[in-house]
Design a protein around this motif. Sequence first.
Motif, PDB file in Angstrom:
ATOM      1  N   HIS A  96       1.229 -18.938  13.614  1.00  0.00           N
ATOM      2  CA  HIS A  96       1.910 -17.857  14.200  1.00  0.00           C
ATOM      3  C   HIS A  96       1.465 -16.725  13.538  1.00  0.00           C
ATOM      4  O   HIS A  96       1.586 -15.494  14.011  1.00  0.00           O
ATOM      5  N   GLY A  97       1.064 -16.686  12.170  1.00  0.00           N
ATOM      6  CA  GLY A  97       1.049 -15.677  11.309  1.00  0.00           C
ATOM      7  C   GLY A  97       2.227 -14.915  10.859  1.00  0.00           C
ATOM      8  O   GLY A  97       3.442 -15.590  11.178  1.00  0.00           O
ATOM      9  N   GLN A  98       2.199 -13.769  10.355  1.00  0.00           N
ATOM     10  CA  GLN A  98       3.291 -13.179   9.790  1.00  0.00           C
ATOM     11  C   GLN A  98       3.526 -11.964  10.475  1.00  0.00           C
ATOM     12  O   GLN A  98       2.538 -11.040  10.437  1.00  0.00           O
ATOM     13  N   THR A  99       4.657 -11.572  11.120  1.00  0.00           N
ATOM     14  CA  THR A  99       4.999 -10.315  12.071  1.00  0.00           C
ATOM     15  C   THR A  99       4.960  -9.480  10.962  1.00  0.00           C
ATOM     16  O   THR A  99       5.930  -9.610   9.948  1.00  0.00           O
ATOM     17  N   VAL A 100       4.465  -8.051  11.114  1.00  0.00           N
ATOM     18  CA  VAL A 100       4.581  -7.052  10.445  1.00  0.00           C
ATOM     19  C   VAL A 100       5.090  -5.885  11.067  1.00  0.00           C
ATOM     20  O   VAL A 100       5.705  -4.987  10.526  1.00  0.00           O
ATOM     21  N   TYR A 101       4.942  -5.924  12.268  1.00  0.00           N
ATOM     22  CA  TYR A 101       5.526  -4.978  13.179  1.00  0.00           C
ATOM     23  C   TYR A 101       5.600  -5.222  14.719  1.00  0.00           C
ATOM     24  O   TYR A 101       4.550  -5.963  15.194  1.00  0.00           O
ATOM     25  N   HIS A 102       6.607  -4.864  15.322  1.00  0.00           N
ATOM     26  CA  HIS A 102       7.063  -5.344  16.784  1.00  0.00           C
ATOM     27  C   HIS A 102       7.372  -3.925  17.510  1.00  0.00           C
ATOM     28  O   HIS A 102       8.576  -3.341  17.273  1.00  0.00           O
ATOM     29  N   TRP A 103       6.318  -3.423  18.102  1.00  0.00           N
ATOM     30  CA  TRP A 103       6.333  -2.055  18.733  1.00  0.00           C
ATOM     31  C   TRP A 103       7.273  -2.116  19.864  1.00  0.00           C
ATOM     32  O   TRP A 103       6.697  -2.315  21.021  1.00  0.00           O
ATOM     33  N   ALA A 104       8.502  -1.750  19.892  1.00  0.00           N
ATOM     34  CA  ALA A 104       9.420  -1.987  20.851  1.00  0.00           C
ATOM     35  C   ALA A 104      10.044  -0.443  21.154  1.00  0.00           C
ATOM     36  O   ALA A 104      10.831  -0.104  20.162  1.00  0.00           O
ATOM     37  N   GLU A 105      10.233  -0.152  22.396  1.00  0.00           N
ATOM     38  CA  GLU A 105      11.030   1.342  22.584  1.00  0.00           C
ATOM     39  C   GLU A 105      11.625   0.953  23.951  1.00  0.00           C
ATOM     40  O   GLU A 105      11.197   0.713  24.831  1.00  0.00           O
ATOM     41  N   LEU A 113       2.282  -7.048  16.224  1.00  0.00           N
ATOM     42  CA  LEU A 113       1.194  -7.339  15.044  1.00  0.00           C
ATOM     43  C   LEU A 113       1.503  -8.611  14.062  1.00  0.00           C
ATOM     44  O   LEU A 113       2.624  -8.271  13.418  1.00  0.00           O
ATOM     45  N   GLN A 114       0.795  -9.606  14.084  1.00  0.00           N
ATOM     46  CA  GLN A 114       1.020 -10.625  13.224  1.00  0.00           C
ATOM     47  C   GLN A 114      -0.274 -10.613  12.319  1.00  0.00           C
ATOM     48  O   GLN A 114      -1.475 -10.716  12.751  1.00  0.00           O
ATOM     49  N   ILE A 115      -0.094 -10.834  10.959  1.00  0.00           N
ATOM     50  CA  ILE A 115      -1.249 -10.857  10.342  1.00  0.00           C
ATOM     51  C   ILE A 115      -1.447 -12.120   9.583  1.00  0.00           C
ATOM     52  O   ILE A 115      -0.490 -12.907   9.509  1.00  0.00           O
ATOM     53  N   GLY A 116      -2.538 -12.353   8.794  1.00  0.00           N
ATOM     54  CA  GLY A 116      -2.905 -13.572   8.217  1.00  0.00           C
ATOM     55  C   GLY A 116      -4.045 -14.323   8.979  1.00  0.00           C
ATOM     56  O   GLY A 116      -4.029 -15.158   9.839  1.00  0.00           O
ATOM     57  N   GLU A 117      -5.268 -13.710   8.524  1.00  0.00           N
ATOM     58  CA  GLU A 117      -6.373 -13.914   9.330  1.00  0.00           C
ATOM     59  C   GLU A 117      -6.867 -15.374   9.437  1.00  0.00           C
ATOM     60  O   GLU A 117      -6.999 -16.193   8.474  1.00  0.00           O
ATOM     61  N   PRO A 118      -6.929 -15.924  10.815  1.00  0.00           N
ATOM     62  CA  PRO A 118      -6.917 -17.364  11.009  1.00  0.00           C
ATOM     63  C   PRO A 118      -8.453 -17.828  10.437  1.00  0.00           C
ATOM     64  O   PRO A 118      -8.640 -19.140  10.309  1.00  0.00           O
ATOM     65  N   ALA A 119      -9.444 -17.151  10.093  1.00  0.00           N
ATOM     66  CA  ALA A 119     -10.747 -17.556   9.749  1.00  0.00           C
ATOM     67  C   ALA A 119     -10.565 -18.214   8.437  1.00  0.00           C
ATOM     68  O   ALA A 119     -11.251 -19.186   8.046  1.00  0.00           O
ATOM     69  N   TRP A 120      -9.556 -17.682   7.603  1.00  0.00           N
ATOM     70  CA  TRP A 120      -9.381 -18.441   6.210  1.00  0.00           C
ATOM     71  C   TRP A 120      -8.741 -19.662   6.581  1.00  0.00           C
ATOM     72  O   TRP A 120      -9.270 -20.755   5.827  1.00  0.00           O
ATOM     73  N   ILE A 121      -8.070 -19.985   7.380  1.00  0.00           N
ATOM     74  CA  ILE A 121      -7.461 -21.367   7.961  1.00  0.00           C
ATOM     75  C   ILE A 121      -8.614 -22.195   8.254  1.00  0.00           C
ATOM     76  O   ILE A 121      -8.897 -23.652   7.784  1.00  0.00           O
ATOM     77  N   ALA A 122      -9.512 -21.672   9.212  1.00  0.00           N
ATOM     78  CA  ALA A 122     -10.689 -22.716   9.879  1.00  0.00           C
ATOM     79  C   ALA A 122     -11.567 -22.898   8.559  1.00  0.00           C
ATOM     80  O   ALA A 122     -12.056 -23.920   8.651  1.00  0.00           O
ATOM     81  N   VAL A 129      -8.587 -23.256  15.065  1.00  0.00           N
ATOM     82  CA  VAL A 129      -7.158 -22.633  14.781  1.00  0.00           C
ATOM     83  C   VAL A 129      -6.873 -21.609  16.166  1.00  0.00           C
ATOM     84  O   VAL A 129      -7.569 -20.949  16.499  1.00  0.00           O
ATOM     85  N   VAL A 130      -5.713 -21.967  16.720  1.00  0.00           N
ATOM     86  CA  VAL A 130      -5.189 -21.203  17.726  1.00  0.00           C
ATOM     87  C   VAL A 130      -4.358 -19.877  16.822  1.00  0.00           C
ATOM     88  O   VAL A 130      -3.187 -20.575  15.962  1.00  0.00           O
ATOM     89  N   ALA A 131      -4.399 -18.881  17.248  1.00  0.00           N
ATOM     90  CA  ALA A 131      -3.967 -17.855  16.522  1.00  0.00           C
ATOM     91  C   ALA A 131      -3.390 -16.606  17.423  1.00  0.00           C
ATOM     92  O   ALA A 131      -4.166 -16.532  18.459  1.00  0.00           O
ATOM     93  N   GLY A 132      -2.609 -15.633  16.910  1.00  0.00           N
ATOM     94  CA  GLY A 132      -2.539 -14.306  17.954  1.00  0.00           C
ATOM     95  C   GLY A 132      -1.555 -14.830  19.157  1.00  0.00           C
ATOM     96  O   GLY A 132      -2.083 -14.327  19.984  1.00  0.00           O
ATOM     97  N   SER A 383      -5.798 -16.865  20.512  1.00  0.00           N
ATOM     98  CA  SER A 383      -7.226 -16.716  20.500  1.00  0.00           C
ATOM     99  C   SER A 383      -7.733 -18.149  19.545  1.00  0.00           C
ATOM    100  O   SER A 383      -6.930 -18.304  18.746  1.00  0.00           O
ATOM    101  N   LEU A 384      -8.892 -18.547  19.791  1.00  0.00           N
ATOM    102  CA  LEU A 384      -9.534 -19.708  19.267  1.00  0.00           C
ATOM    103  C   LEU A 384     -10.550 -19.350  18.172  1.00  0.00           C
ATOM    104  O   LEU A 384     -11.552 -18.687  18.479  1.00  0.00           O
ATOM    105  N   THR A 385     -10.325 -19.701  16.954  1.00  0.00           N
ATOM    106  CA  THR A 385     -11.223 -19.670  15.983  1.00  0.00           C
ATOM    107  C   THR A 385     -11.846 -20.988  15.665  1.00  0.00           C
ATOM    108  O   THR A 385     -10.958 -22.075  15.329  1.00  0.00           O
ATOM    109  N   PRO A 386     -13.221 -21.347  15.821  1.00  0.00           N
ATOM    110  CA  PRO A 386     -13.734 -22.638  15.709  1.00  0.00           C
ATOM    111  C   PRO A 386     -13.749 -23.258  14.167  1.00  0.00           C
ATOM    112  O   PRO A 386     -13.464 -22.464  13.383  1.00  0.00           O
TER     113      PRO A 386
END
Length: 413
Positions: A96-105, A113-122, A129-132, A383-386
């Motif tokens: 899921h990553g870490q949510t840092v901003y949810h742009w709602a108006e 925006l969720q951060i925690g780049e999945p390439a490091w996990i893969a 890795v499925v993320a985003g 999105s899928l990171t191989p």
Amino acid sequence: MRVVGLMSGTSHDAIDAAAADLALDGDTLVLTPLGMISTAYEDGLRAELARALPPAATDLATVCRLDTRIGQAFAAAAVRADRELCDGRSDLTASHGQTVYHWAESGRVYGTLQIGEPAWIAEATGRPVVAGFRTRDVAAGGQGAPLVSVFDVMWLRGRPGVPVALNLGGIANVTVIADGPGGTPLAFDTGPANALIDAAVRELAGGGDPDGGDPGVARSMDVDGVLAARGTVHPGLLRKLLDEPYYALPAPKTTGKELFHLPYLRAALDTCGPLPAEDVVATLTRLTARTVADAVRPFGATEVIASGGGTRNPVLMRWLREELGGGGGGGAGVPLRTSDELGLPSGTKEAYAFAVLGWLTAHGLPATLASCTGARHPSVLGSLTPGAAGVSLPAPLTTAPVRLVVRAPRTTR
């Protein structure tokens, strides 16, 4: 397929990693829990993350550092879960990553925006890795949340009446399962669960443990509801907080710490004069109980099944039972139980839910319900990171499972 689901919520205190063995049996997805581990963010990382969250200003250098360091922390959690829970045989990681901003108006979400780049996990696990997950639903006109709703509907489908799944994290969200003829499920954020309580504890009562613990250790939450139990709800502050326009918006709707943060609380406190920390925490705890119950009541809920960190707060749970029962004014009210009673430990449900969302994506299946997120259509998420061996996914399925069953893991002697 063995999937590790990674989750860190709006309380941003730890990464939960839940491993699930997922298998399709006809139209039913069978989830066998393999266990969960929780890894606290390193103090310096958590502090830097907290300083960067809204309404604070930040810069791209900070965002880059956080994206990298959180990605590395998620990778370490995934490696540990694979080793300790899957015997090194996991097939996929869903982050899921870490949510840092949810742009709602004005009831609409424009971005998330969720951060925690999945390439490091893969790279660390060697697994894809499925993320985003959230962004695709937003692009389809949805709220991007609560994505756990598809899990809730599959899991609670067929229960009598109108069951409601409730998650008490930093923000509270519900899924209303209307499974009868013509029934349409609905999901939305009700408002703060622990977000304002935690903010008040850190701001007003963070100087140490009044129960004899280490006086130099600042608290970040109302452990066991101790402060709320000592306090008295302040009617004026509660009325001020209940005037928040968000509560009157129609569902589906989502919110976050972009709205319910410390300056928001300070502005409300400025209208009431100085109050003891215990009274503020008690009032905020009652606010959570009241707004959840008010959100659920119009749907004719017949049971509320709660999960998330808030279930560990006995005062919040007791007051929520009171609110669901009409404040003790007679009648049985709506039963409140926890997901533990249905086979899912209340602290693990979201991590398991994202493992299921990852499984759906890996099989080319939508993981949203348009009625729950407000999107134009269901979407295949993420999105899928191989992994180290590239991309090797199961054959796409043409029909999605309609039910989810939690099966107790086999025990061996």
